[in-house]
Design an enzyme around this catalytic site. Sequence first.
Site, short mmCIF file in Angstrom:
data_model
loop_
_atom_site.label_atom_id
_atom_site.label_comp_id
_atom_site.label_asym_id
_atom_site.label_seq_id
_atom_site.Cartn_x
_atom_site.Cartn_y
_atom_site.Cartn_z
N HIS A 176 0.84 -1.20 0.00
CA HIS A 176 0.00 0.00 0.00
C HIS A 176 0.88 1.26 0.00
O HIS A 176 0.69 2.16 -0.82
CB HIS A 176 -0.91 -0.02 1.23
CG HIS A 176 -1.69 1.23 1.45
ND1 HIS A 176 -3.03 1.34 1.19
CD2 HIS A 176 -1.31 2.45 1.93
CE1 HIS A 176 -3.45 2.55 1.48
NE2 HIS A 176 -2.42 3.26 1.95
N GLU A 177 1.83 1.31 0.93
CA GLU A 177 2.67 2.50 1.04
C GLU A 177 3.58 2.68 -0.17
O GLU A 177 3.94 3.80 -0.52
CB GLU A 177 3.51 2.42 2.32
CG GLU A 177 2.69 2.33 3.61
CD GLU A 177 1.72 3.48 3.78
OE1 GLU A 177 1.96 4.57 3.18
OE2 GLU A 177 0.72 3.31 4.50
N HIS A 231 1.94 5.00 -2.65
CA HIS A 231 2.13 6.41 -2.33
C HIS A 231 3.54 6.87 -2.68
O HIS A 231 3.75 7.93 -3.28
CB HIS A 231 1.87 6.67 -0.84
CG HIS A 231 0.46 6.45 -0.41
ND1 HIS A 231 -0.63 6.95 -1.11
CD2 HIS A 231 -0.06 5.79 0.67
CE1 HIS A 231 -1.74 6.61 -0.48
NE2 HIS A 231 -1.42 5.90 0.59
#
Length: 452
Positions: free
Chosen positions: A24-25, A28
């Site tokens: 997920h990170e 970003h």
Amino acid sequence: MVTLLTALGIVLFFLGLLFSIAWHELGHLSTAKMFGIRCTQYMVGFGKTLWSRKWGDTEYGVKLVPLGGYVRLVGMIPPAAKPRQTSGKPMSRWRAMVEDAREANSVELEPGDEDRQFYQRAPWKRIIVMVAGPAMNLILAIVLFTIIMMGIGLPQNTNTVGTVAQCVLPADSTRTDCPADAPPTPASQAGLEPGDEIVGLAGEPTPDWYAVNVAIREHIGPTQMTIERDGETRTLTVDLIENQVVARDGEGDIVYERGPDGEIVTDDQGYRVPATESAGFLGITFAQERRPLTVAESAETMWGSVVGVAQALVELPSKVDDVFGAAFLGEERGVDSPVGIVGASRIGGEVLSQPIPLTDRVVFLVNMLAGVNLFLFAFNMVPILPLDGGHIFGALWESLRRRLARLFRRPDPGPFDVAQLMPVAYLVVACFVVFSLMLLVADVVNPVRLTQ
């Protein structure tokens, strides 16, 4: 051996959760760097740093508390539009929190960051950076679901006899033995055996499970049944009786009891209660085999998972009382209770230690990890700070304000001041921390158990 498999399942699923957070990170981080935003930290977990290493502008590391992760982007909060006027009056608590957040944000700025800050990017770029994290979870969920559905396949009922019940019991009975006064089932009387393939009933062919199931339900009394056993075709006479059986819809799916409000009724363990109906009864269960799904079938099944996750997210606030009762009051915990990282990992250990085929255990774990990623996608898209959806909403609102300003020939209103909502973000974080601690206690002292 059971203890070893349980421990292995816990570790494997825990690592899967950590990978999901890191994945997920990464969404970003990669998109932020693509748009020239300086990223100071990429961390999995919170609290004390266990390990870290710096490459370029970014420190990569793992922290002690594995309840999430973050990428620290420079300039998440824009400077104040107007300098704060100092008067003799003290600041309100709300204003103090806003200014503290703005000051903490500016501390990270270094020479050279004048054009590398998050708020300076166009709204559409900021939206991409924020969407990229949840999108990574969605992509991972789709990949895992696809492997299960189109690669390994899902269990499907066949027209082959799996087990033969020896006596007639109501559909809602939980007994495993036969009472002395219970009559024998039509299947046992007719001499049906596990492995028999039912290929015809009442003169009509039954090439699949659905056809057999419908035919049995529609007939009562002596009925001719054609079976294949050991490569030979045989004809039996079964005396089908009327009995209360599990209700099914036109597609063969189970119909569940619904309360006055339309909600599906669940038992004390949180399992959905099937509805019953009067129909023809034979007294067998059907054997299952795994069959890969088509693209359309997989898409339909995945959409059902999306709807289920959305419903679970909407119902999450109503589960707080149940989690509190399970954690501190010793109340019984249903299988539909929310679980945290500890609880999910423990379930992974329980599944891996079950005496079922290894394929079924692996599929269950992968399916559960896919569901977690689907939930992470939906949860992070909720439009409140500090979730990704809150930043997406802020960027959309800024874009709308600027478009309206151009339309009505007014001055550019500037970037959306996310600092004004930081007190709300603090409240959301506090609620999340409290709920996470409640889940942790409940998962330790009163865990969700798939088997009793």
